[in-house]
Design an enzyme around this catalytic site. Structure first.
Site, PDB file in Angstrom:
ATOM      1  N   GLY A  31       3.063  -3.411  -6.093  1.00 27.57           N
ATOM      2  CA  GLY A  31       3.243  -4.749  -5.553  1.00 27.57           C
ATOM      3  C   GLY A  31       2.270  -5.767  -6.104  1.00 27.57           C
ATOM      4  O   GLY A  31       2.652  -6.907  -6.401  1.00 27.57           O
ATOM      5  N   SER A  32       1.009  -5.385  -6.270  1.00 27.16           N
ATOM      6  CA  SER A  32       0.018  -6.331  -6.805  1.00 27.16           C
ATOM      7  C   SER A  32       0.323  -6.712  -8.241  1.00 27.16           C
ATOM      8  O   SER A  32       0.316  -7.891  -8.610  1.00 27.16           O
ATOM      9  CB  SER A  32      -1.391  -5.719  -6.718  1.00 27.16           C
ATOM     10  OG  SER A  32      -1.795  -5.550  -5.389  1.00 27.16           O
ATOM     11  N   GLY A  76       2.281   2.278  -3.128  1.00 29.61           N
ATOM     12  CA  GLY A  76       2.331   2.719  -4.517  1.00 29.61           C
ATOM     13  C   GLY A  76       3.552   2.286  -5.293  1.00 29.61           C
ATOM     14  O   GLY A  76       3.989   2.981  -6.208  1.00 29.61           O
ATOM     15  N   LEU A  77       4.107   1.107  -4.968  1.00 28.95           N
ATOM     16  CA  LEU A  77       5.273   0.590  -5.699  1.00 28.95           C
ATOM     17  C   LEU A  77       4.897  -0.568  -6.622  1.00 28.95           C
ATOM     18  O   LEU A  77       5.762  -1.303  -7.075  1.00 28.95           O
ATOM     19  CB  LEU A  77       6.365   0.153  -4.714  1.00 28.95           C
ATOM     20  CG  LEU A  77       6.950   1.265  -3.845  1.00 28.95           C
ATOM     21  CD1 LEU A  77       8.019   0.707  -2.911  1.00 28.95           C
ATOM     22  CD2 LEU A  77       7.523   2.390  -4.701  1.00 28.95           C
ATOM     23  N   GLN A 130       0.799  -1.227   0.000  1.00 29.53           N
ATOM     24  CA  GLN A 130       0.000   0.000   0.000  1.00 29.53           C
ATOM     25  C   GLN A 130       0.833   1.279   0.000  1.00 29.53           C
ATOM     26  O   GLN A 130       0.427   2.285   0.576  1.00 29.53           O
ATOM     27  CB  GLN A 130      -0.948   0.003   1.204  1.00 29.53           C
ATOM     28  CG  GLN A 130      -1.930  -1.150   1.187  1.00 29.53           C
ATOM     29  CD  GLN A 130      -2.830  -1.174   2.416  1.00 29.53           C
ATOM     30  OE1 GLN A 130      -2.486  -0.640   3.467  1.00 29.53           O
ATOM     31  NE2 GLN A 130      -3.981  -1.806   2.290  1.00 29.53           N
ATOM     32  N   ASP A 190       2.447   0.938 -14.637  1.00 33.12           N
ATOM     33  CA  ASP A 190       3.134  -0.055 -13.813  1.00 33.12           C
ATOM     34  C   ASP A 190       3.348  -1.355 -14.576  1.00 33.12           C
ATOM     35  O   ASP A 190       4.424  -1.957 -14.521  1.00 33.12           O
ATOM     36  CB  ASP A 190       2.322  -0.361 -12.547  1.00 33.12           C
ATOM     37  CG  ASP A 190       2.070   0.872 -11.708  1.00 33.12           C
ATOM     38  OD1 ASP A 190       2.555   1.960 -12.095  1.00 33.12           O
ATOM     39  OD2 ASP A 190       1.393   0.765 -10.678  1.00 33.12           O
TER      40      ASP A 190
END
Length: 572
Positions: A339-340, A336-337, A334, A388
């Site tokens: 991850g999902s 903003g990098l 959570q 992303d």
């Protein structure tokens, strides 16, 4: 397999008819469905099209039919023939199966097809073409599905031919597709093919042994793929608004997925991210309150579901084999990098390797990025943009143009990898508890859809800043790049407002400004990325962030061109 078809027929010549009749009697196959074409020598053979037409005419067939060569060997008998039938029924035409020629196989030994990647329609069929006549390596074999409306064309074709050679099925498809312009679609099978008549016993044994060894070499050996976190350096969040961005993958943080062939399909929960055991009810309450209920397992499942759907729609038949899938990640949650999307991307890479799906013919990189976005938005209802997913597929430092004209024309933007030599030292700071990082996207999307002048102009300005930053990267003008990063944040702040950005993000930005560093948000919130050209002030700023309860690190860019470790060699 027999339950998929109303009737199965076998066509043979008079010379071998008695052998097949005896085989049918011994194996419960209807002897009356073994059709004798009356020929006994190569000189009086009818040809494959005439044999097919004989069955249709003599048995008065009026249904859709599947045709498979009786002398064909297949290196992988585990593909699902039901997939072929489903794809055939989804298309308004006939179907021809193809595979990718193996290294050493010559195109002049096969029927070669050229296939439109968007519609999957076969645009050209060349029966055993001379070398150089086509660049295609897609080989069609005698494995077809014909609609009943096409069956009368067999007789029309035979009326034009005089020799058995000209009555080969490859010649029929060449005529039907190239001359008659009948819609025929192509489907790829994950296997190679040989013909018994073209190999002797020793070749046959060697051929089967080679594929058995290939299967043994991959069976049980884990496939492990890694995808790196990313930071948006310029232009974000305009990727969801037909803007332009520059982003970079970083090796500080990553998600890794491992896949092993197994008897059943198993998705393993992560012990930390998908907890199923707790010390107490209070422990469950605390973890659920802090981290929510959504771990990575749903990402694996959604990716697998969407992958099967993609291959079915694109005419790619998959081998009937199962796997166990597990994941690990050290990307902070959570902040903003991405991850999902990193977990989804790594899962997709594993699936593509496991099923031998190529990134040039089957799923190009631009399509992979859109696929990953669709997994998140369509399956899991995660609000996201393409940036992303693009940088995690292409890796490195990537310039992205999502202009409406490009997106409307191709379905994806223009993605250009950039030079990564002699980059400045970027830094990253993120909140230990990102719960107050703000609702970054607020009502901006609705305002943009409504044509709000301020939002539309801001997205255009993000694109202009990105083009200027691209020039700064080329010239290695880091002072100019730092100015542009500051302008990017201020523009974002003016559109999204301080209330939307949240106190945590604003606090980190303020710390960076105090030390004279350029700063902006690398993603949706919870972290900031910056560029400080004064090394002494950089160290003092690091201490200030840590004293404020933030995590601080120097960014280590991930450059795929100089990576020494391949995904498949990573430890699980």
């Amino acid at each position: 397999m027999r339950q998929l078809f109303s009737e199965v027929y076998l066509v043979t010549n008079a010379d071998k008819y008695k052998h097949y009749e005896r085989w049918a009697t011994a194996n419960g196959f209807p002897a009356e469905n073994v059709v004798n074409d009356g020929s006994t020598t190569p000189e009086d053979c009818l040809g494959a099209v005439a044999d097919l037409e004989l069955v249709i005419r003599s048995r008065r067939l009026q249904d859709d039919i599947m045709v498979i060569a009786g002398d064909m060997l297949c290196s992988d008998q585990n593909f699902d023939i039901a997939q072929v039938l489903r794809f055939f029924r989804s298309k308004p035409g006939d179907l021809a199966i193809y595979y990718v020629l193996e290294e050493g196989e010559r195109s002049c030994s096969r029927g070669i097809v050229e296939v439109c990647p968007d519609t999957h329609r076969i645009t050209r069929f060349l029966e055993k073409p001379e070398e150089g006549l086509t660049a295609s390596r897609l080989a069609s074999v005698v494995f077809y599905c014909l609609r009943r409306v096409t069956l009368p064309r067999l007789s029309q074709f035979l009326a034009l031919q005089s020799s058995a050679w000209d009555r080969a099925l490859g010649r029929f498809w060449e005529w039907l597709i190239n001359d008659e312009k009948v819609p025929v679609f192509g489907m790829k099978l994950p296997t190679g093919f040989q013909l018994i008549g073209q190999v002797g016993l020793s070749d046959y044994i060697q051929w089967l042994s080679r594929y058995a060894a290939k299967q043994e070499g991959t069976s049980g050996k884990p496939i492990t793929c890694r995808t790196y976190a990313r930071v948006g350096l310029m232009g974000n969040p305009s990727d969801g608004f037909h803007g332009k961005t520059i982003a970079m993958s970083i090796s500080n943080f990553w998600a890794e997925v491992s896949m092993t062939e197994t008897q059943t399909l198993v998705l393993l929960p992560h012990p930390l991210n998908d907890p199923t055991e707790f010390g107490s009810l209070q422990d469950l309450h605390s973890i659920s309150q802090k981290e929510g209920y959504l771990g990575g397992l749903r990402l694996l499942q959604a990716t697998c579901k969407k992958f099967y759907q993609f291959c079915s729609e694109k005419g790619i038949a998959l081998s009937k084999k199962n796997f166990t899938l597990k994941y690990d990640t050290n990307i902070p949650r959570q902040v903003g990098l991405a991850g999902s999307s990193a977990i989804v991307s790594a899962t997709l890479k594993c699936l593509m390797k496991f099923y031998n799906i190529t990134d040039h013919q089957d799923m190009p990189r631009a399509v992979q990025a859109s696929f990953i976005l669709n997994v998140e938005t369509e399956e899991l209802f995660i609000t996201a943009g393409l940036q992303d997913r693009v940088v995690q597929v292409y890796e490195g430092l990537v310039y992205m143009d999502f202009s409406k004209d490009l997106m409307d024309e191709k379905g994806y933007g223009e993605y250009i990898p950039m030079d990564m030599t002699d980059l400045p030292q970027f830094w990253l700071a993120y909140l230990c508890d990102p719960s107050d990082s703000g609702r970054i996207h607020s009502n901006v999307r609705q305002r943009w859809l409504n044509g709000d002048t301020a939002v539309v102009q801001a997205m255009n300005s993000f694109a202009e800043l990105t083009d200027q930053a691209r020039s700064a990267f080329k010239c290695k003008d880091w002072s100019r790049l730092a100015q542009l990063m500051d302008q990017n944040f201020e523009l974002r702040r003016s559109v999204y407002t301080d209330e939307s950005l949240g106190p945590g993000n604003l606090k980190m930005v303020q710390i960076a400004i105090q030390f004279g560093s350029a700063v902006k948000l690398p993603g949706s919130g919870g972290a900031v990325v910056g560029l400080c050209l004064d090394s002494d002030r950089l160290m003092a700023m690091k201490q200030a962030f840590q004293e404020a309860g933030c995590v601080f690190c120097i960014i280590v860019p991930y450059d795929p061109s100089s990576a020494s470790v391949q995904d498949s060699d990573l430890a699980p």
